[in-house]
Enzyme design. Structure first.
Site, PDB file in Angstrom:
ATOM      1  N   LYS A 216       2.264   9.647 -11.885  1.00 38.76           N
ATOM      2  CA  LYS A 216       2.700  10.527 -10.811  1.00 38.76           C
ATOM      3  C   LYS A 216       3.226  11.947 -11.406  1.00 38.76           C
ATOM      4  CE  LYS A 216       3.064   7.406  -7.317  1.00 38.76           C
ATOM      5  NZ  LYS A 216       3.916   6.341  -6.339  1.00 38.76           N
ATOM      6  N   ARG A 252       3.775  -1.158 -10.196  1.00 34.73           N
ATOM      7  CA  ARG A 252       2.318  -0.883  -9.817  1.00 34.73           C
ATOM      8  C   ARG A 252       1.787   0.273 -10.616  1.00 34.73           C
ATOM      9  NH1 ARG A 252      -0.055   2.862  -6.671  1.00 34.73           N
ATOM     10  NH2 ARG A 252      -1.426   2.303  -4.999  1.00 34.73           N
TER      11      ARG A 252
HETATM   12  N1  HH2 Z   1       2.149   4.785  -4.815  1.00 37.70           N
HETATM   13  C1  HH2 Z   1       1.027   5.058  -4.192  1.00 37.70           C
HETATM   14  C2  HH2 Z   1       0.115   4.329  -3.293  1.00 37.70           C
HETATM   15  N2  HH2 Z   1       0.694   3.147  -2.843  1.00 37.70           N
HETATM   16  N3  HH2 Z   1       2.639   1.812  -2.785  1.00 37.70           N
HETATM   17  C3  HH2 Z   1       3.827   1.569  -3.259  1.00 37.70           C
HETATM   18  N4  HH2 Z   1       4.473   0.440  -2.790  1.00 37.70           N
HETATM   19  N5  HH2 Z   1       4.753   2.391  -4.163  1.00 37.70           N
HETATM   20  C4  HH2 Z   1       4.209   3.483  -4.780  1.00 37.70           C
HETATM   21  O1  HH2 Z   1       4.613   4.020  -5.433  1.00 37.70           O
HETATM   22  C5  HH2 Z   1       2.631   3.874  -4.303  1.00 37.70           C
HETATM   23  C6  HH2 Z   1       2.059   2.962  -3.218  1.00 37.70           C
HETATM   24  C7  HH2 Z   1       0.143   6.421  -4.710  1.00 37.70           C
HETATM   25  O2  HH2 Z   1      -0.691   6.175  -5.786  1.00 37.70           O
HETATM   26  P1  HH2 Z   1      -2.204   6.040  -5.759  1.00 37.70           P
HETATM   27  O3  HH2 Z   1      -2.589   4.676  -4.912  1.00 37.70           O
HETATM   28  O4  HH2 Z   1      -2.857   6.121  -6.933  1.00 37.70           O
HETATM   29  O5  HH2 Z   1      -2.717   7.184  -4.874  1.00 37.70           O
HETATM   30  P2  HH2 Z   1      -3.026   7.626  -3.448  1.00 37.70           P
HETATM   31  O6  HH2 Z   1      -2.266   7.321  -2.677  1.00 37.70           O
HETATM   32  O7  HH2 Z   1      -3.609   8.902  -3.656  1.00 37.70           O
HETATM   33  O8  HH2 Z   1      -4.422   6.738  -3.403  1.00 37.70           O
END
Ligand code: HH2
Length: 278
Positions: A216, A252
């Site tokens: 992040k 995660r």
């Molecule tokens: N962060 C992301 C997506 N889902 N779910 C939970 N519970 N907690 C988090 O911190 C979280 C999440 C963002 O990361 P990423 O999936 O890599 O990105 P994107 O939302 O752009 O797909």
């Protein structure tokens, strides 16, 4: 080696079947590439796979229910046919959660904390699945527009407890509710650090806590050189080790192998410290 075992957080590996996720967008949009990535994360030691078909980063294009189903359901079914790893579905849509559970998922990871669809709490209760309630300031499109709080920790805590009450009132069993402070979802780097520092307080609420700091942006803000999304592994591990020390239930992450290794060393050192009365 010590005989004492220290439990470590479970490792949730991220599989994004999206063209636009902030760190791995487009890499696994192809169904075969996504399944190969899932198998790799299992081999790397993931305890849970988190499957997402819609990016939540600011500016991401919303995805229709039909497209999201097409992206994630065949993948979940294919993972289930290959392995009995726990599977979570990262979606804000009840219909996608329902189809994911039918295909073999057991955990609904809702970054909207059951807020964005009126029937979400009832669907979560009816599915009988575990559900992650995550804090986000407002909505994905605007959450990073000058986020401000009087007291970020108190406000995120109050939000999570209120959402847990909504889930409980709808009939979700208490032991199936997880909480997540939502690192990066409507937060400045300072807010994120305050929330990570306050993880013991969130853990003390009595629900399993999920921490998602992987790659992040606050990590880049702390790196004297700055760092692109795929160059934030060291900072990600440091944040997740802070979570381990605080007693979070799961982290995660995109980089499962390295995180499993870091947690193994952390748990081994803790075990020796406990044995020596530390
Ligand atoms: N962060 C992301 C997506 N889902 N779910 C939970 N519970 N907690 C988090 O911190 C979280 C999440 C963002 O990361 P990423 O999936 O890599 O990105 P994107 O939302 O752009 O797909």
């Amino acid at each position: 080696m010590t005989a004492i075992k220290v439990s470590r957080p479970r490792v949730m590996g991220v599989v994004n079947v999206t063209p636009d996720s902030f760190s791995d967008g487009g890499r696994f949009l192809d169904a075969r590439a996504a399944l190969a990535q899932a198998k790799q994360l299992i081999a790397d030691g993931a305890d849970i796979l988190d499957i997402g078909g819609e990016s939540t980063r600011p500016g991401a294009t919303p995805v229709s229910e039909a497209d999201e189903l097409t992206r994630v359901i065949p993948l979940i079914a294919a993972i289930r046919a290959h392995s009995d790893v726990a599977i979570s579905i990262d979606t804000m849509k009840p219909a996608v959660a329902r189809a994911a559970m039918a295909a073999g998922a057991t955990l609904w990871n809702d970054v909207a904390a059951l807020r964005f669809a009126p029937d979400a709490p009832e669907v979560a209760a009816a599915l009988g699945c575990e559900v992650v309630l995550m804090h986000m300031l407002g909505e994905p499109g605007t959450m990073q527009d000058a986020p401000a709080y009087d007291d970020v920790v108190a406000q995120v805590e109050a939000f999570l407890l209120a959402r847990a009450q909504v889930a409980l009132a709808a009939g979700v069993a208490r032991e199936r509710i997880w909480l997540d402070p939502g690192i990066g979802f409507g937060k400045t780097p300072g807010h994120n650090l305050a929330l990570i520092a306050a993880l013991p307080r969130f853990v003390a609420l009595g629900y399993p806590v999920l921490l998602g700091a992987s790659r992040k942006r606050f990590i880049a803000a702390l790196d004297p050189r700055g760092a692109e999304a795929n160059d934030r592994l060291g900072g990600s591990i440091a944040a997740h080790l802070a979570g381990a020390a605080a007693g979070v239930a799961a982290v995660r992450v995109h980089d499962v192998r390295e995180t499993v290794q870091a947690l193994a060393v952390w748990a081994a050192v803790r075990a020796v410290a406990v044995e020596r009365g530390g």
